[in-house]
Write an enzyme that holds these catalytic residues in place. Sequence first.
Site, PDB file in Angstrom:
ATOM      1  N   LYS A 226      51.075  34.914  44.010  1.00 12.00           N
ATOM      2  CA  LYS A 226      52.401  34.287  43.920  1.00 12.00           C
ATOM      3  C   LYS A 226      52.819  33.595  45.212  1.00 12.00           C
ATOM      4  O   LYS A 226      52.239  33.828  46.272  1.00 12.00           O
ATOM      5  CB  LYS A 226      53.429  35.321  43.460  1.00 12.00           C
ATOM      6  CG  LYS A 226      53.287  35.576  41.965  1.00 12.00           C
ATOM      7  CD  LYS A 226      54.372  36.422  41.395  1.00 12.00           C
ATOM      8  CE  LYS A 226      54.155  36.580  39.884  1.00 12.00           C
ATOM      9  NZ  LYS A 226      54.966  37.652  39.324  1.00 12.00           N
TER      10      LYS A 226
ATOM     11  N   ARG B  20      49.538  43.890  37.733  1.00 16.98           N
ATOM     12  CA  ARG B  20      49.192  42.742  36.880  1.00 16.98           C
ATOM     13  C   ARG B  20      48.502  41.705  37.769  1.00 16.98           C
ATOM     14  O   ARG B  20      49.116  41.191  38.708  1.00 16.98           O
ATOM     15  CB  ARG B  20      50.482  42.183  36.266  1.00 16.98           C
ATOM     16  CG  ARG B  20      50.292  41.042  35.300  1.00 16.98           C
ATOM     17  CD  ARG B  20      51.639  40.576  34.744  1.00 16.98           C
ATOM     18  NE  ARG B  20      51.473  39.450  33.856  1.00 16.98           N
ATOM     19  CZ  ARG B  20      51.376  38.194  34.258  1.00 16.98           C
ATOM     20  NH1 ARG B  20      51.428  37.901  35.530  1.00 16.98           N
ATOM     21  NH2 ARG B  20      51.227  37.224  33.371  1.00 16.98           N
TER      22      ARG B  20
END
Length: 425
Positions: free
Chosen positions: A227, A261
Amino acid sequence: MSRSWQVIPGGLAWGDRRFVWGSRTYVMGILNVTPDSFSDGGRYLDPGAAEEHALAMAEAGADVIDIGAESTRPGAVPVPADEERRRLLPVIRRLAPRLDVPISVDTYKAEVARAALEEGAAMINDVGGLHRDPAMVQVAAAYRVPVVAMHARPHGDTAYADFWGEVLGFLQAAIDRAASAGLPREMVIVDPGFGFGKTPEQNLDLVRQLPRLRVLGAPVLLGTSRKSTIGRVLDLPVDQRLEGTAATVALAVARGVDLVRVHDVVPMVRLVRMADAVVRHPRWEAPSPLAPGGAPPARGTGVIQLRGLRFVACHGVLPEEHKSPQPFLVDVDLGVDVTAAAARDDLSFTIDYAEVHRRVARILEGPHRRLIETLACAVADDLLAAFPVGWVRVRVAKPEAPLPGPSQGAAVEVWRGREPRSSWI
Ligand code: HH2
């Protein structure tokens, strides 16, 4: 959906696959069947390519495959439900019979989740946190599947009056909403939503203070993979964020995360296995259930003890016990590592007594039980599921138990430990 979910002591089971929270970190592999996801957009739009990638992730050790068909990145174009179904369903249909791990559907739309469950998905990952589409909880409850409730705010909306207060309040409301719809509370997994309406500093704080989520008593998932916060810290593009992701995943494991995740399943499975071996390997032997009342664990790092929690309730076998309330006293021992909390003098690194009391009260003040055995086991299983403890000991006493002669009553003590280590490697 061929296999169903069961709530088991300390976790969930899907067929013979067990998710025992605290015993190890579970890995959710990401499959984006989108043209525009921020890191893998366009790679798995073809159902064949998607299928191969999912099978490879499962083979590499992913415990869940999370399939999404709408990018959540800032600026992504919203995808109508029809298009989302068109992208998702052929992939789920092909994969469900071939995969030995549950498929999770990454959507905030209830109608898409329902269609995916019909095709063989076994879990819902709702980035809308069960708030965005009010029908989502009904779908989860109707299909009795676990749901990840993720905290999110619109991208850029980062001015929080009380950052942690809001994240925890939002997730608690999601748990309550699921429970009132009839989904077992144990089937809600919470996610603080790294990257969803948070500044880079707030995202880093989510990892730093992850144990604060423990107060919710639910398993915790974290999604940091590749991210932009990692890109900001390291000043690296999306295809060079593996090590940055690894750092956040390792730190999350050390802070007790239950699921991560990730895109890069091969290295992350190795990472969590290694980190688990350090962090989760019991530093003491859980006391043997065969020797209750024995000496405290020789190599224990701590035991939190609550004594004489008092409740007045109507549990018992005899008819008069159903009508006249009597006192119950509960003692709880929680085998837990207290060193991090002690070093920081910080409650968020340990177990909040008030939360333990609240959980015990829910059972003692809950439905009528005939046996104190049932009460003691229910409390022990609940505490083991809710907190990152190695073992629990619970004693339930009935000081005024109706016995034929003078007495100080009756009590039952039960012990529960995590699974032996051999079963989670
Ligand atoms: N992050 C993304 C998508 N879904 N679900 C949960 N529970 N937690 C997350 O952190 C999370 C999520 C965004 O990542 P990705 O799927 O790779 O990107 P995109 O949304 O662009 O497809």
